[in-house]
Design an enzyme around this catalytic site. Structure first.
Site, mmCIF file in Angstrom:
data_model
loop_
_atom_site.group_PDB
_atom_site.id
_atom_site.type_symbol
_atom_site.label_atom_id
_atom_site.label_comp_id
_atom_site.label_asym_id
_atom_site.label_seq_id
_atom_site.Cartn_x
_atom_site.Cartn_y
_atom_site.Cartn_z
ATOM 1 N N SER A 94 0.806 -1.218 0.000
ATOM 2 C CA SER A 94 0.000 0.000 0.000
ATOM 3 C C SER A 94 0.839 1.268 0.000
ATOM 4 C CB SER A 94 -0.955 0.010 1.203
ATOM 5 O OG SER A 94 -0.229 0.015 2.409
ATOM 6 N N HIS A 99 9.670 -1.586 1.921
ATOM 7 C CA HIS A 99 9.758 -1.696 3.376
ATOM 8 C C HIS A 99 9.651 -3.152 3.776
ATOM 9 C CE1 HIS A 99 5.658 -0.837 2.013
ATOM 10 N NE2 HIS A 99 5.264 -1.695 2.938
ATOM 11 N N LEU A 100 10.377 -3.475 4.820
ATOM 12 C CA LEU A 100 10.342 -4.814 5.388
ATOM 13 C C LEU A 100 9.566 -4.723 6.699
ATOM 14 C CD1 LEU A 100 13.410 -7.146 5.720
ATOM 15 C CD2 LEU A 100 12.073 -6.553 7.726
ATOM 16 N N HIS A 101 8.495 -5.521 6.806
ATOM 17 C CA HIS A 101 7.736 -5.592 8.059
ATOM 18 C C HIS A 101 8.457 -6.540 9.015
ATOM 19 C CE1 HIS A 101 3.852 -3.853 6.478
ATOM 20 N NE2 HIS A 101 4.342 -4.303 5.333
#
Ligand code: 5GP
Ligand code: ZN
Length: 113
Positions: A94, A99-101
């Protein structure tokens, strides 16, 4: 560039920062999906994983290393955690800045929805 994560990286938008160096910043997700939910991003803008050149492979490695470091520092490395990167629509991405969660603090279910 009108990118929310670039603005967090340049401190134009506040975030609860967990780690930062010249190349990477990690901050807590605004809508956490687990007791600990941190996003690890490069300060350089890449819209999706597909846009990261092979010459930047070390940067992807550093994002994972950062997640491991944070897991140790916040003391959930042994209990366990999950790292996830979503790509494009079917992946559920989104925000168009990679980005890495990093998710931890509860039993995470598998497979994801
Ligand atoms: P995605 O769905 O793209 O994989 O993940 C984007 C994540 O960014 C979501 O988990 C969402 O909650 C988080 N997020 C969106 N806007 C902001 C924001 O302004 N600040 C923070 N800290 N997280 C955000
Ligand atoms: Zn960006």
């Amino acid at each position: 560039m009108d990118c929310i994560f670039c603005k967090i990286a340049s401190q134009q938008i506040p975030a609860r920062v967990a780690f930062e160096n010249d190349r990477i910043i990690a901050f807590h997700d605004l809508f956490p999906q687990a007791p600990t939910h941190i996003l690890v991003i490069p300060k350089t803008h890449y819209s999706t994983l597909n846009d990261v050149p092979a010459s930047e492979s070390a940067l992807l490695g550093e994002m994972v290393r950062t997640a491991i470091l944070i897991a140790r520092e916040l003391d959930f490395a042994d209990n366990g955690y999950r790292v996830v990167m979503n790509c494009n629509q079917d992946g559920g991405q989104s925000v168009d800045h990679i980005h890495l969660h990093l998710l931890a603090g509860r039993q995470l279910t598998w497979p994801p929805g």
